[in-house]
Design a protein around this motif. Structure first.
Motif, PDB file in Angstrom:
ATOM      1  N   ASN A  12       0.804  -1.221   0.000  1.00 21.16           N
ATOM      2  CA  ASN A  12       0.000   0.000   0.000  1.00 21.16           C
ATOM      3  C   ASN A  12       0.841   1.277   0.000  1.00 21.16           C
ATOM      4  OD1 ASN A  12      -2.410  -1.532   0.112  1.00 21.16           O
ATOM      5  ND2 ASN A  12      -2.243  -1.683   2.365  1.00 21.16           N
ATOM      6  N   GLN A  13       2.158   1.183  -0.254  1.00 22.18           N
ATOM      7  CA  GLN A  13       3.008   2.370  -0.210  1.00 22.18           C
ATOM      8  C   GLN A  13       2.662   3.332  -1.341  1.00 22.18           C
ATOM      9  OE1 GLN A  13       7.145   1.419  -0.238  1.00 22.18           O
ATOM     10  NE2 GLN A  13       7.792   3.567   0.134  1.00 22.18           N
TER      11      GLN A  13
ATOM     12  N   GLU B 299      -1.347  10.951  -0.138  1.00 23.18           N
ATOM     13  CA  GLU B 299      -0.675  12.100   0.473  1.00 23.18           C
ATOM     14  C   GLU B 299      -0.589  13.260  -0.503  1.00 23.18           C
ATOM     15  OE1 GLU B 299       3.085  10.710   1.802  1.00 23.18           O
ATOM     16  OE2 GLU B 299       2.296   9.672   3.582  1.00 23.18           O
ATOM     17  N   HIS B 300      -0.337  12.993  -1.812  1.00 22.63           N
ATOM     18  CA  HIS B 300      -0.277  14.066  -2.808  1.00 22.63           C
ATOM     19  C   HIS B 300      -1.638  14.728  -2.963  1.00 22.63           C
ATOM     20  CE1 HIS B 300       1.053  16.257  -6.311  1.00 22.63           C
ATOM     21  NE2 HIS B 300       0.002  15.762  -7.025  1.00 22.63           N
ATOM     22  N   ILE B 301      -2.677  13.921  -2.983  1.00 22.72           N
ATOM     23  CA  ILE B 301      -4.036  14.471  -3.102  1.00 22.72           C
ATOM     24  C   ILE B 301      -4.358  15.329  -1.885  1.00 22.72           C
ATOM     25  CG2 ILE B 301      -6.473  13.836  -3.152  1.00 22.72           C
ATOM     26  CD1 ILE B 301      -5.586  11.309  -4.766  1.00 22.72           C
ATOM     27  N   VAL B 302      -3.978  14.828  -0.698  1.00 23.09           N
ATOM     28  CA  VAL B 302      -4.256  15.586   0.536  1.00 23.09           C
ATOM     29  C   VAL B 302      -3.502  16.908   0.527  1.00 23.09           C
ATOM     30  CG1 VAL B 302      -3.906  15.571   3.028  1.00 23.09           C
ATOM     31  CG2 VAL B 302      -4.821  13.550   1.887  1.00 23.09           C
TER      32      VAL B 302
END
Length: 374
Positions: free
Chosen positions: A250-251, A258-261
Motif C-alpha cells: 500500500n506504499q 498524500e499528494h491528493i491531501v
C-alpha cells in the motif's frame, strides 16, 4: 688634795690590775690555743715590775719627811752598791737574766706578731660576718619574696579550688538535671520505639501478605510464559510480517493519497485567504461608507502623505549616497597633484620629492669643501 691623790692612786692601781688581769687572760687564751705555758712570762713580768712610791701623806710636813727618807734610802743604796764587789755567781745570774730577758723579748715579739695576725684575722672574721649578715639579709628578703609569691600562689590555688568546688557543685546539679532529663527522654524514646516497632511489625505482616500475592502472580506469569507465551509470540511475529507486507503493498496508494491531501490543503488555504480578503474588504468598505466625508478625506490625505513620505525617504537616501560619492571624489581630487594650481603654474618652485619609506636605503649626499691647489 690628799683625797685627790688617793683617788688617782687607787684609779691607777685599779687600771694596772685590770690591765694585768686582761693580759693574763689573753696569755692564758693564747697558751690554750697554741699549747704553750706562759707561767714563766708571768714571773718575768712580776720580777721586772717597777714599784711605785706610796701615795703622799695628807699633810705637807709628813710628805716632805717621806721624800727626804726616800732620798736618803736611795743614797744609801747607791753608796752600798758602789762599794760592793760583783761576784761570779752574780755575773752568772746577770747573764742568765739577760738571756731570759732576750728570750722574753723574742717571745713578746712573737706574741705581738700573733696578736696582730689574730687582730687581722678578727677583722677578716668581722668583715666576713658583715658580708654574711648582708647575705643573710638578702636571703631573708629573697625568702620573704618567695614566701610572698608562694602565699599569692597558694591564695590563687585556693581561689581556683573554691571555683573548682563551685564548678563541681554546678556540674553535679547539672548532671542530676541532665540525668533526669535523659531518663525521661529514654522513657519517651522507649514508648515511641515500641509504638513504631508495632507499626513496623504490622507493615511487615502486610508486606508478607502482598509478597505472597506477588509470588502467586509470578507463579501464574511463569506458567503463562512457559505455556501460552510462545504461541502468542509466534502469532505476534506473524502479524508483524503481515503488516510489513501490507505497508509495502500500500506504499504507492499512500503516496498518491498524500499528494491528493497536500493539493487539497493548498486549495483550501488559497480559498481561505481569498475569503478572508473579501470579508476584510467588505467590512472595510462598509466601515468607510459609514464614516463622515471629512474623515474619508483625511484618511485619503493620510494615505497620500504616507506615500509621499516613502517617496521622499527614497529620494533622501539616494541624495545621501550621491553626497557620499561626491565627498569621496572631492577627497580624491584634493590628493591629486593636478588640482594644485600653484604646482601647475610654478612647477620650478615645487620640485617633486620622493618620500623615504622604512624599507628604502638612505644615501647622504653632503657637499664637501675642496681646497684649491696652491
Amino acid at each position: 688634795m690628799s683625797s685627790t691623790f688617793d683617788i688617782a692612786g687607787t684609779t691607777s692601781r685599779a687600771s694596772q690590775l685590770q690591765t694585768q688581769v686582761s693580759k693574763e687572760d689573753l696569755l692564758k687564751t693564747l697558751g690554750n690555743q697554741l699549747n704553750m705555758d706562759f707561767s714563766q712570762y708571768e714571773r718575768w713580768t712580776r720580777k721586772t715590775k717597777v714599784t711605785r712610791p706610796p701615795p703622799p701623806p695628807k699633810d705637807g710636813g709628813s710628805r716632805m719627811l717621806m721624800v727626804g727618807r726616800v732620798k736618803s734610802a736611795d743614797s744609801c743604796l747607791h753608796g752600798k752598791g758602789q762599794g760592793h764587789n760583783v761576784t761570779y755567781r752574780e755575773k752568772k745570774e746577770a747573764a742568765k737574766m739577760l738571756e731570759i730577758n732576750k728570750e722574753r723579748n723574742e717571745r713578746i715579739k712573737i706574741l705581738e706578731l700573733r696578736i696582730r695576725t689574730r687582730k687581722k684575722t678578727l677583722d677578716e672574721y668581722l668583715k666576713r660576718s658583715r658580708e654574711l649578715l648582708e647575705q643573710n639579709m638578702k636571703l631573708k628578703e629573697s625568702i620573704e619574696s618567695d614566701e610572698y609569691g608562694t602565699l599569692n600562689a597558694v591564695k590563687g590555688l585556693l581561689r581556683r579550688y573554691e571555683k573548682y568546688r563551685g564548678g563541681i557543685t554546678t556540674l553535679n546539679s547539672n548532671f542530676v538535671k541532665e540525668y533526669d532529663a535523659a531518663v525521661r527522654d529514654l522513657e519517651e524514646t522507649r514508648h515511641r520505639t515500641n509504638s513504631q516497632l508495632q507499626a513496623l511489625e504490622k507493615k511487615v505482616s502486610d508486606l508478607d501478605d502482598s509478597l505472597k500475592e506477588k509470588q502467586e502472580e509470578l507463579h501464574t506469569l511463569m506458567s503463562y510464559k512457559d505455556k501460552e507465551y510462545p504461541v502468542k509470540a509466534m502469532r505476534i511475529a506473524t502479524l508483524q510480517k503481515e503488516i510489513q507486507n501490507l505497508k509495502i503493498a500500500n506504499q504507492e496508494d499512500q503516496e498518491d493519497l498524500e499528494h491528493i491531501v497536500f493539493t487539497e490543503l493548498e486549495k483550501y488555504e488559497k480559498e481561505q485567504t481569498r475569503t478572508a480578503n473579501s470579508i476584510t474588504k467588505s467590512i472595510t468598505e462598509r466601515a468607510i461608507s459609514r464614516m463622515h466625508p471629512s474623515l474619508k478625506d483625511m484618511a485619503l490625505q493620510n494615505l497620500v502623505m504616507a506615500k509621499e513620505i516613502e517617496v521622499h525617504k527614497k529620494e533622501q537616501e539616494g541624495l545621501i549616497r550621491v553626497n557620499q560619492a561626491l565627498e569621496a571624489e572631492v577627497k580624491k581630487l584634493l590628493r591629486d597633484p593636478k588640482t594644485n594650481t600653484r604646482l601647475q603654474m610654478f612647477p620650478e618652485f615645487f620640485p617633486s620629492r620622493q618620500k623615504c619609506t622604512p624599507d628604502m636605503e638612505v644615501v647622504l649626499d653632503i657637499p664637501t669643501q675642496e681646497w684649491l691647489p696652491i
